[in-house]
Design an enzyme around this catalytic site. Structure first.
Site: not given
Length: 318
Positions: A193, A213, A251, A292
């Site tokens: 996606e 990306s 994340e 994260r």
């Protein structure tokens, strides 16, 4: 040199009025050399029937038969197109084909609903194209994958988002906002996606989230080829400029590059009470990590993960 590093094919080359070869379509490229006894002057009948000039686009169409050594740089437009077809037909994996100088053999083309044409001809013939219901869909060096190859076992929601030369394994789903460049792709079942840039490969069972990306070698001129391991999740709107090993998670919204300062949150604290930190490049390719951002300090952290990573919906990738 063994025949294993060669591919050959019979195709249709489209040529503009000024002699520019715009593209070449190879319906059934094959590994190896041209078979002994094969006469290039006697192409398959169905291709011979399709080798007809199209005055609407001011192009001629001719049958060509070529073979290429995948370890040698491209030497012509049909040569370059055969290499892109070899990737999309899964005859060779990304980064296993010499593509040095390929842009010089790929002219800028006006891609229309009737096929390729020279941009100058598209400008001159625009009123006649409109009269015949022919639309210009893009102006680029690379065509859409699905205009040349239909990879078995793959779902592509938007044809304009995947270029010829993409390598898509069975079970791959490319959603509407997903993008896969040439010489890049998936090595197993994957959900795409986000953006898979040139030179990037994604492992089996991984998920590239919406808006995510992956930096390719064309992005900043770097030489490191970024890869994503198996069962790894790149969260929505996240990004990476380093490789990820198996069973990793980045994340949502976090971009990790080679120069990103990353705190090792699992390590013992130093004498001054601080946690050790490294650049992102030092963690490139490691498996079982969660990247994260600490919601209190804003620091980017890496935490060790246990067990496997993401699990894809089997029904979507059957």
């Amino acid at each position: 040199m063994t025949d294993e590093r060669w591919v050959w094919g019979v195709g249709l080359a489209t040529t503009a009025e000024d002699g520019t070869v715009l593209d070449t379509w190879f319906p059934s490229p094959a590994a190896g050399r041209i078979p002994l006894g094969f006469d290039p002057q006697m192409p398959p009948d169905e291709l011979e029937r399709l080798a007809v000039a199209d005055d609407r686009r001011a192009v001629s169409v001719d049958v060509v038969t070529i073979e290429v050594d995948l370890d040698v740089a491209p030497s012509s437009t049909p040569d370059a197109y055969l290499r892109l077809h070899a990737l999309s037909h899964r005859l060779a994996r990304p980064n296993e084909v010499n593509l040095d100088g390929i842009f010089g053999h790929l002219p800028n083309v006006a891609w229309t609903t009737a096929g390729p044409m020279h941009p100058d001809a598209a400008t001159r013939l625009r009123p006649f194209l409109a009269r015949d219901g022919i639309q210009i869909q893009g102006l680029d060096k690379f065509p859409r994958l699905l205009d040349y190859v239909t990879p078995p076992g793959v779902r592509i929601a938007d044809a304009s988002r995947v270029r010829l030369g993409a390598y898509l394994s069975p079970g791959t789903t490319v959603m509407h906002e997903g993008f896969v460049n040439f010489n890049a792709g998936t090595l197993g079942q994957s959900m795409v996606e986000g953006r898979i840039s040139q030179g990037v490969v994604v492992g089996d069972g991984s998920d590239i989230g919406g808006g995510a990306s992956i930096m390719g070698t064309l992005s900043g001129g770097g030489s490191h080829r970024v890869s994503v391991g198996a069962r790894t999740l790149l969260g929505a709107n996240a990004g990476i400029g380093i490789s990820l090993g198996d069973d990793c998670v980045v994340e949502a919204g976090l971009y990790v590059t080679a120069g990103t300062k990353i705190v090792l949150a699992d390590e013992a604290r130093r004498a001054d009470g601080s946690l050790p930190a490294v650049k992102g490049a030092e963690l490139s390719g490691r498996a079982g990590l969660l990247f994260r951002r600490n919601s209190l300090t804003g620091a980017v952290e890496a935490v060790r993960r246990a067990g496997v990573g993401v699990t894809l919906n089997e029904a979507l990738h059957a």
